[in-house]
Write a protein that holds these residues in place. Sequence first.
Motif, PDB file in Angstrom:
ATOM      1  N   GLY A   1      -4.906  23.128 -24.785  1.00 67.46           N
ATOM      2  CA  GLY A   1      -5.871  23.379 -24.842  1.00 67.46           C
ATOM      3  C   GLY A   1      -6.311  24.624 -25.078  1.00 67.46           C
ATOM      4  N   ARG A   2      -7.009  25.634 -23.982  1.00 71.39           N
ATOM      5  CA  ARG A   2      -7.737  27.002 -24.398  1.00 71.39           C
ATOM      6  C   ARG A   2      -7.080  28.022 -24.885  1.00 71.39           C
ATOM      7  N   LEU A   3      -7.026  29.388 -25.533  1.00 74.26           N
ATOM      8  CA  LEU A   3      -6.658  29.866 -24.879  1.00 74.26           C
ATOM      9  C   LEU A   3      -7.350  31.158 -24.668  1.00 74.26           C
ATOM     10  N   TYR A   4      -6.765  31.790 -23.817  1.00 73.45           N
ATOM     11  CA  TYR A   4      -7.068  32.592 -22.893  1.00 73.45           C
ATOM     12  C   TYR A   4      -6.703  33.967 -23.028  1.00 73.45           C
ATOM     13  N   VAL A   5      -7.800  35.311 -23.060  1.00 80.61           N
ATOM     14  CA  VAL A   5      -7.282  36.885 -23.472  1.00 80.61           C
ATOM     15  C   VAL A   5      -7.570  37.350 -21.733  1.00 80.61           C
ATOM     16  N   ASN A   6      -6.430  38.093 -21.519  1.00 79.47           N
ATOM     17  CA  ASN A   6      -6.314  38.584 -20.433  1.00 79.47           C
ATOM     18  C   ASN A   6      -6.241  40.135 -20.394  1.00 79.47           C
ATOM     19  N   LEU A   7      -6.663  40.918 -19.420  1.00 77.04           N
ATOM     20  CA  LEU A   7      -5.512  42.370 -19.655  1.00 77.04           C
ATOM     21  C   LEU A   7      -5.138  42.182 -18.336  1.00 77.04           C
ATOM     22  N   PRO A   8      -4.354  43.888 -18.853  1.00 73.30           N
ATOM     23  CA  PRO A   8      -2.652  43.595 -18.155  1.00 73.30           C
ATOM     24  C   PRO A   8      -2.803  43.337 -16.667  1.00 73.30           C
ATOM     25  N   ASP A   9      -3.742  43.178 -16.245  1.00 75.00           N
ATOM     26  CA  ASP A   9      -4.058  43.419 -14.818  1.00 75.00           C
ATOM     27  C   ASP A   9      -4.194  41.683 -14.039  1.00 75.00           C
ATOM     28  N   GLY A  10      -4.287  40.923 -15.262  1.00 78.88           N
ATOM     29  CA  GLY A  10      -4.236  39.041 -15.063  1.00 78.88           C
ATOM     30  C   GLY A  10      -6.212  39.454 -16.004  1.00 78.88           C
ATOM     31  N   GLN A  11      -6.987  39.946 -15.386  1.00 78.61           N
ATOM     32  CA  GLN A  11      -8.133  39.762 -15.950  1.00 78.61           C
ATOM     33  C   GLN A  11      -8.990  38.858 -16.564  1.00 78.61           C
ATOM     34  N   ALA A  12      -9.666  38.568 -16.924  1.00 73.63           N
ATOM     35  CA  ALA A  12      -9.883  37.116 -18.624  1.00 73.63           C
ATOM     36  C   ALA A  12     -10.884  37.979 -18.972  1.00 73.63           C
ATOM     37  N   VAL A  13     -10.870  38.299 -20.241  1.00 73.95           N
ATOM     38  CA  VAL A  13     -11.920  39.066 -20.887  1.00 73.95           C
ATOM     39  C   VAL A  13     -12.470  37.470 -22.275  1.00 73.95           C
ATOM     40  N   ALA A  14     -11.834  36.923 -22.336  1.00 73.75           N
ATOM     41  CA  ALA A  14     -12.082  35.927 -23.043  1.00 73.75           C
ATOM     42  C   ALA A  14     -11.808  34.447 -23.422  1.00 73.75           C
ATOM     43  N   TRP A  15     -12.075  33.653 -23.921  1.00 73.74           N
ATOM     44  CA  TRP A  15     -11.495  33.104 -24.497  1.00 73.74           C
ATOM     45  C   TRP A  15     -12.020  31.838 -25.533  1.00 73.74           C
ATOM     46  N   TYR A  16     -10.738  30.828 -26.403  1.00 72.76           N
ATOM     47  CA  TYR A  16     -10.978  30.225 -27.653  1.00 72.76           C
ATOM     48  C   TYR A  16     -10.665  29.407 -26.946  1.00 72.76           C
ATOM     49  N   ASP A  17     -11.538  28.237 -27.325  1.00 68.59           N
ATOM     50  CA  ASP A  17     -11.977  26.812 -27.148  1.00 68.59           C
ATOM     51  C   ASP A  17     -11.703  26.599 -28.847  1.00 68.59           C
ATOM     52  N   ARG A  18     -10.195  25.972 -28.397  1.00 71.07           N
ATOM     53  CA  ARG A  18      -9.616  25.242 -30.078  1.00 71.07           C
ATOM     54  C   ARG A  18     -10.497  24.277 -29.999  1.00 71.07           C
ATOM     55  N   GLN A  19     -11.076  23.471 -29.549  1.00 76.46           N
ATOM     56  CA  GLN A  19     -11.641  22.257 -29.888  1.00 76.46           C
ATOM     57  C   GLN A  19     -12.852  22.455 -30.952  1.00 76.46           C
ATOM     58  N   ALA A  20     -13.754  23.722 -30.125  1.00 75.49           N
ATOM     59  CA  ALA A  20     -15.123  24.476 -30.396  1.00 75.49           C
ATOM     60  C   ALA A  20     -15.166  24.759 -31.158  1.00 75.49           C
ATOM     61  N   ASN A  21     -13.439  25.322 -31.441  1.00 73.54           N
ATOM     62  CA  ASN A  21     -13.824  26.877 -32.740  1.00 73.54           C
ATOM     63  C   ASN A  21     -14.591  28.225 -32.398  1.00 73.54           C
ATOM     64  N   ARG A  22     -14.197  28.157 -31.008  1.00 72.84           N
ATOM     65  CA  ARG A  22     -15.744  29.237 -30.545  1.00 72.84           C
ATOM     66  C   ARG A  22     -14.610  30.230 -29.886  1.00 72.84           C
ATOM     67  N   ILE A  23     -15.132  31.544 -29.706  1.00 74.39           N
ATOM     68  CA  ILE A  23     -14.816  32.492 -28.348  1.00 74.39           C
ATOM     69  C   ILE A  23     -16.123  32.581 -28.002  1.00 74.39           C
ATOM     70  N   SER A  24     -15.466  32.623 -26.891  1.00 74.54           N
ATOM     71  CA  SER A  24     -16.571  33.376 -25.378  1.00 74.54           C
ATOM     72  C   SER A  24     -15.817  34.218 -25.327  1.00 74.54           C
ATOM     73  N   VAL A  25     -16.806  35.993 -25.342  1.00 81.17           N
ATOM     74  CA  VAL A  25     -16.426  37.094 -25.028  1.00 81.17           C
ATOM     75  C   VAL A  25     -17.562  37.240 -23.403  1.00 81.17           C
ATOM     76  N   LEU A  26     -16.435  37.683 -22.668  1.00 77.84           N
ATOM     77  CA  LEU A  26     -16.469  38.036 -21.066  1.00 77.84           C
ATOM     78  C   LEU A  26     -17.141  39.266 -21.018  1.00 77.84           C
TER      79      LEU A  26
END
Length: 279
Positions: free
Chosen positions: A15-40
Amino acid sequence: MRGLKVLPSGRPGRGRLYVNLPDGQAVAWYDRQANRISVLADDHREAILAVLRPYLSGTVSIGPPPVPTASDLRRLALPPDADLAPNRPGETLLGELEHGPAGTRVRHRLRQDLTAQQRMGDAFDALEPEGWRTLHCVPLPGLGRIDHLLIGPAGIFCVRTIPGRRQRAVIGDLLLTVGRAEPRPDPRWIRRAAAFATAALAAKVTPALALVDASRVETAPTVRDIRILQPPTATPNLVASPTTLKPPEVETLFARARDTTTWLTPTNRPGGYSSPAGV
């Protein structure tokens, strides 16, 4: 920036890997199948790359996320502790073995159940490239837990896994017997669980029993509503089944099913459901 957390959104390694702030808000995710980082949040770009670096391989593309679907929005808003997707096969049994009763016989039974759930769970997880999504240990108030919930092109399947212990298994309308053990109410239970799931997801859910390592499985001719699964033919048969759901429908249903509130909201509970005696 310190405090960024990397959290998985599905099966480990898939699955994807999500990057979250300490309060739980997502700021990015890494799609391993597409090998792409989507930056929020572009102002955290360098910190995001730093925290994801151990997980990256090959040439990775980086940029703003694609236009999110309704499923994406629901997933982004889902708190980590309300997400069922990271559950491993047999998640609750692992806890019972670690902190549960010390009796040798009880622990032996728990290990048998765990081994069966892990084997089927791994087989179901391997269907992801074929367009399937799987959840494990889905809680049903008053009924216990669904061992595996499969959502894919052939529909939705609510699966209860039974260790066959290399003995003959006999499946009737209401009871299932393995060897000389006492009959179990698994057919009756899985029908109730599937009805609950149908109400919760607002979509048809088919009950299924997975028999692992049974020497022989005999099913009463009147058992037509329950799908009987046996390794190693279980997953190939599912893949070969007629298509009833399109990929966007699969993703929408998976996003709904992974949210614990889908199963815990009182309005989702079919009337008259309570914990059945002996189940």
